[in-house]
Design an enzyme around this catalytic site. Structure first.
Site, PDB file in Angstrom:
ATOM      1  N   HIS A 196     -10.054 -14.056  14.286  1.00  0.00           N
ATOM      2  CA  HIS A 196     -10.871 -12.980  13.704  1.00  0.00           C
ATOM      3  C   HIS A 196     -12.290 -13.533  13.518  1.00  0.00           C
ATOM      4  O   HIS A 196     -12.463 -14.742  13.307  1.00  0.00           O
ATOM      5  CB  HIS A 196     -10.256 -12.630  12.344  1.00  0.00           C
ATOM      6  CG  HIS A 196     -10.835 -11.444  11.658  1.00  0.00           C
ATOM      7  ND1 HIS A 196     -12.030 -11.490  10.982  1.00  0.00           N
ATOM      8  CD2 HIS A 196     -10.387 -10.169  11.511  1.00  0.00           C
ATOM      9  CE1 HIS A 196     -12.289 -10.311  10.454  1.00  0.00           C
ATOM     10  NE2 HIS A 196     -11.307  -9.487  10.761  1.00  0.00           N
ATOM     11  N   ASP A 237      -5.858 -19.409   8.266  1.00  0.00           N
ATOM     12  CA  ASP A 237      -6.274 -18.046   7.940  1.00  0.00           C
ATOM     13  C   ASP A 237      -4.989 -17.237   7.791  1.00  0.00           C
ATOM     14  O   ASP A 237      -4.341 -16.876   8.777  1.00  0.00           O
ATOM     15  CB  ASP A 237      -7.169 -17.502   9.056  1.00  0.00           C
ATOM     16  CG  ASP A 237      -7.524 -16.033   8.845  1.00  0.00           C
ATOM     17  OD1 ASP A 237      -6.942 -15.402   7.940  1.00  0.00           O
ATOM     18  OD2 ASP A 237      -8.372 -15.517   9.594  1.00  0.00           O
ATOM     19  N   GLN A 250      -3.195 -12.276   7.814  1.00  0.00           N
ATOM     20  CA  GLN A 250      -2.128 -11.432   8.376  1.00  0.00           C
ATOM     21  C   GLN A 250      -0.744 -12.046   8.198  1.00  0.00           C
ATOM     22  O   GLN A 250       0.242 -11.416   8.575  1.00  0.00           O
ATOM     23  CB  GLN A 250      -2.378 -11.185   9.877  1.00  0.00           C
ATOM     24  CG  GLN A 250      -3.664 -10.453  10.190  1.00  0.00           C
ATOM     25  CD  GLN A 250      -3.693  -9.019   9.657  1.00  0.00           C
ATOM     26  OE1 GLN A 250      -2.662  -8.436   9.302  1.00  0.00           O
ATOM     27  NE2 GLN A 250      -4.878  -8.441   9.576  1.00  0.00           N
ATOM     28  N   LYS A 267      -4.676  -6.533   1.792  1.00  0.00           N
ATOM     29  CA  LYS A 267      -3.752  -6.433   2.929  1.00  0.00           C
ATOM     30  C   LYS A 267      -2.306  -6.579   2.477  1.00  0.00           C
ATOM     31  O   LYS A 267      -1.380  -6.595   3.275  1.00  0.00           O
ATOM     32  CB  LYS A 267      -4.088  -7.489   3.978  1.00  0.00           C
ATOM     33  CG  LYS A 267      -5.444  -7.228   4.656  1.00  0.00           C
ATOM     34  CD  LYS A 267      -5.703  -8.233   5.746  1.00  0.00           C
ATOM     35  CE  LYS A 267      -7.140  -8.207   6.241  1.00  0.00           C
ATOM     36  NZ  LYS A 267      -7.484  -7.030   7.026  1.00  0.00           N
ATOM     37  N   CYS A 285     -12.477  -6.916  15.262  1.00  0.00           N
ATOM     38  CA  CYS A 285     -13.178  -8.133  14.791  1.00  0.00           C
ATOM     39  C   CYS A 285     -12.661  -9.378  15.499  1.00  0.00           C
ATOM     40  O   CYS A 285     -12.527 -10.442  14.878  1.00  0.00           O
ATOM     41  CB  CYS A 285     -13.052  -8.305  13.281  1.00  0.00           C
ATOM     42  SG  CYS A 285     -13.943  -7.079  12.370  1.00  0.00           S
TER      43      CYS A 285
HETATM   44  N1  PLP Z   1      -8.721 -13.012   9.193  1.00  0.00           N
HETATM   45  C1  PLP Z   1      -7.839 -12.187   9.750  1.00  0.00           C
HETATM   46  C2  PLP Z   1      -6.783 -12.744  10.663  1.00  0.00           C
HETATM   47  C3  PLP Z   1      -7.904 -10.821   9.471  1.00  0.00           C
HETATM   48  O1  PLP Z   1      -7.019  -9.994  10.032  1.00  0.00           O
HETATM   49  C4  PLP Z   1      -8.904 -10.340   8.608  1.00  0.00           C
HETATM   50  C5  PLP Z   1      -9.035  -8.897   8.349  1.00  0.00           C
HETATM   51  O2  PLP Z   1      -8.598  -8.069   9.111  1.00  0.00           O
HETATM   52  C6  PLP Z   1      -9.784 -11.246   8.026  1.00  0.00           C
HETATM   53  C7  PLP Z   1      -9.669 -12.580   8.345  1.00  0.00           C
HETATM   54  C8  PLP Z   1     -10.852 -10.809   7.076  1.00  0.00           C
HETATM   55  O3  PLP Z   1     -10.262 -10.286   5.930  1.00  0.00           O
HETATM   56  P1  PLP Z   1     -11.161  -9.551   4.816  1.00  0.00           P
HETATM   57  O4  PLP Z   1     -11.897  -8.464   5.554  1.00  0.00           O
HETATM   58  O5  PLP Z   1     -10.166  -9.033   3.845  1.00  0.00           O
HETATM   59  O6  PLP Z   1     -12.080 -10.556   4.255  1.00  0.00           O
END
Ligand code: PLP
Length: 416
Positions: free
Chosen positions: A128, A205, A208, A231, A374
């Site tokens: 992401h 990270d 998910q 999430k 993203c």
């Molecule tokens: N990393 C991953 C794998 C994600 O799916 C997301 C959001 O979709 C993020 C980071 C960023 O999360 P946030 O927008 O809650 O900061």
């Protein structure tokens, strides 16, 4: 037998989420955009109202009753986060605004303390943007080098290439546990083991993965983990950065202000202990409390039970998608947690734009995400303008999947 269990499960849980009763374009809402954000159960909505109505006061600095209650609730929530991911110590849980904030905080702090010109940081092709850009910015600041683990043909990470990338200059590996675009679960244990063999720390990270898999940071032995409350049935504007104490003790604070200090003078300021050193300003104590209630809610049902249910939905969806002519599922057949990405082609082989499919699904009450999610480097790798992603949560049902598949077939007929 399984279906029977599912029906009870649905009846009990679907009704707890008021938004699921909304009509969208005169259709029952089928919400399959859970990887972007989940809906909130009544328990979480009630918790927010309860907190503001009964005990709202700023935390940590008041001797009065309400401030003490608020502080206690906030710290109890921290304990729940620690228990959720099995952190050894509550002080290893730093409250942030979300995964993005957690990763930026780490990139800045770790970067200040540990990175110098020529050092290397490893991410992967399927990250992401939140797990790319903060490291890229750090590399620009410090003249360090960002290295990228490539993918194999089936879109899984190329672990042999990762082994080659690990070098004496590698200072950190930062990898998604679950790909937000593909839904695939990366072999994070193996990545951590290989990195640690070379003395390199690993940031996971978990945006998910924490909502879908049981995470044990001590068993995983990851050095850092980032995730978002929204999430996982919690409120927006709250996240967690977990870090092993031995690392957090070494890293400098990122923001200055209240809470993060021990003493301030114009000559010298000294910093607070963990975790407050990283929590400048008034924290989101209403959010932490509400997320704590979301975690209680999830744990009442059981993360393993939820995971089993979601795995069933994903397998059921992938099987039905595979039966539709000219649908291309990405990373088909690989184990996925929570999400499936696909595209639809016409009989002549041209791509039907994912936005067009998304708009027609929306007209039928089905919410999916379309676009680059993203994860532009991954979408570029797939050589498409975007994908359609359907992602599930505990309140989705097989009936939702059936409705989605019927709506998808109808959309394809209109666009073909
Ligand atoms: N990393 C991953 C794998 C994600 O799916 C997301 C959001 O979709 C993020 C980071 C960023 O999360 P946030 O927008 O809650 O900061």
């Amino acid at each position: 037998m399984y279906l029977e269990y599912c029906i009870d499960f649905y009846r009990m849980k679907h009704d707890d989420f008021p938004i699921l009763f909304e009509l969208i374009n005169n259709n029952r809402l089928v919400y399959l955009d859970n990887a972007a954000t989940t809906q909130k159960p009544q328990a979480v909505l009630d918790a927010i109202v309860h907190a503001y109505s009964r005990w709202n006061a700023n935390v940590h600095r008041g001797v009065h009753y309400l401030s003490q209650v608020a502080t206690q609730k906030h710290e109890e929530a921290r304990k729940k986060m620690a228990q959720l991911i099995h952190a050894q110590l509550d002080e290893e849980i730093i409250f942030t605004k979300g995964t993005t904030d957690s990763l930026n905080m780490l990139a800045f702090s770790f970067g200040e303390a540990m990175i110098k010109e020529g050092d290397e940081i490893i991410v992967s092709q399927l990250e992401h943007h939140s797990n790319i850009v903060p490291w890229q910015m750090l590399c620009e600041r410090k003249k360090a080098i960002l290295k990228v683990i490539p993918l194999k043909e089936d879109l899984s990470l190329n672990i042999e290439a990762f082994k080659e990338l690990l070098s004496p200059s590698t200072r950190l590996v930062s990898i998604a546990h679950v790909s937000n675009l593909l839904g695939i679960v990366n072999p994070i244990e193996e990545i951590i083991r290989l990195a640690h063999e070379k003395g390199v720390p690993v940031c996971v990270d978990g945006a998910q993965s924490v909502p879908h898999l049981k995470i044990d940071v001590q068993k995983l032995d990851c050095d850092f983990l980032a995730f978002s409350a929204h999430k996982m049935y919690g409120p927006t504007g709250l996240g967690v950065l977990y870090g092993k104490k031995k690392w957090l003790d070494k890293l400098p604070p990122v923001e200055g202000g209240g809470e993060m200090i021990e003493h301030v003078s114009f000559e010298k300021t000294t910093y607070n202990v963990l975790p407050y050193k990283f929590e400048a300003g008034t924290p989101n104590y209403i959010g932490s409390y509400a997320f704590g209630q979301a975690i209680d809610y999830v744990q009442q049902i059981g993360l393993e039970c939820i995971a089993k249910h979601e795995d069933d939905l994903i397998a059921y969806m992938e099987k039905q998608l595979a039966e539709i002519p000219h649908v291309k599922i990405y990373a088909a057949g690989l184990f996925k947690a929570g999400a499936v990405s696909f595209n639809v082609y016409r009989a002549d082989g041209t791509l039907i734009h994912p936005f067009d499919v998304g708009v027609l699904l929306d007209r039928q009450g089905v919410a999916v995400r379309t676009g680059h999610h993203c994860a532009e480097p991954l979408v570029n790798h797939l050589q498409v303008p975007g994908t359609i992603r359907a992602s599930v949560a505990m309140y989705n049902t097989r009936n939702d999947i059936d409705t989605f598949i019927i709506a998808l077939k109808r959309s394809i007929m209109m666009l073909d």
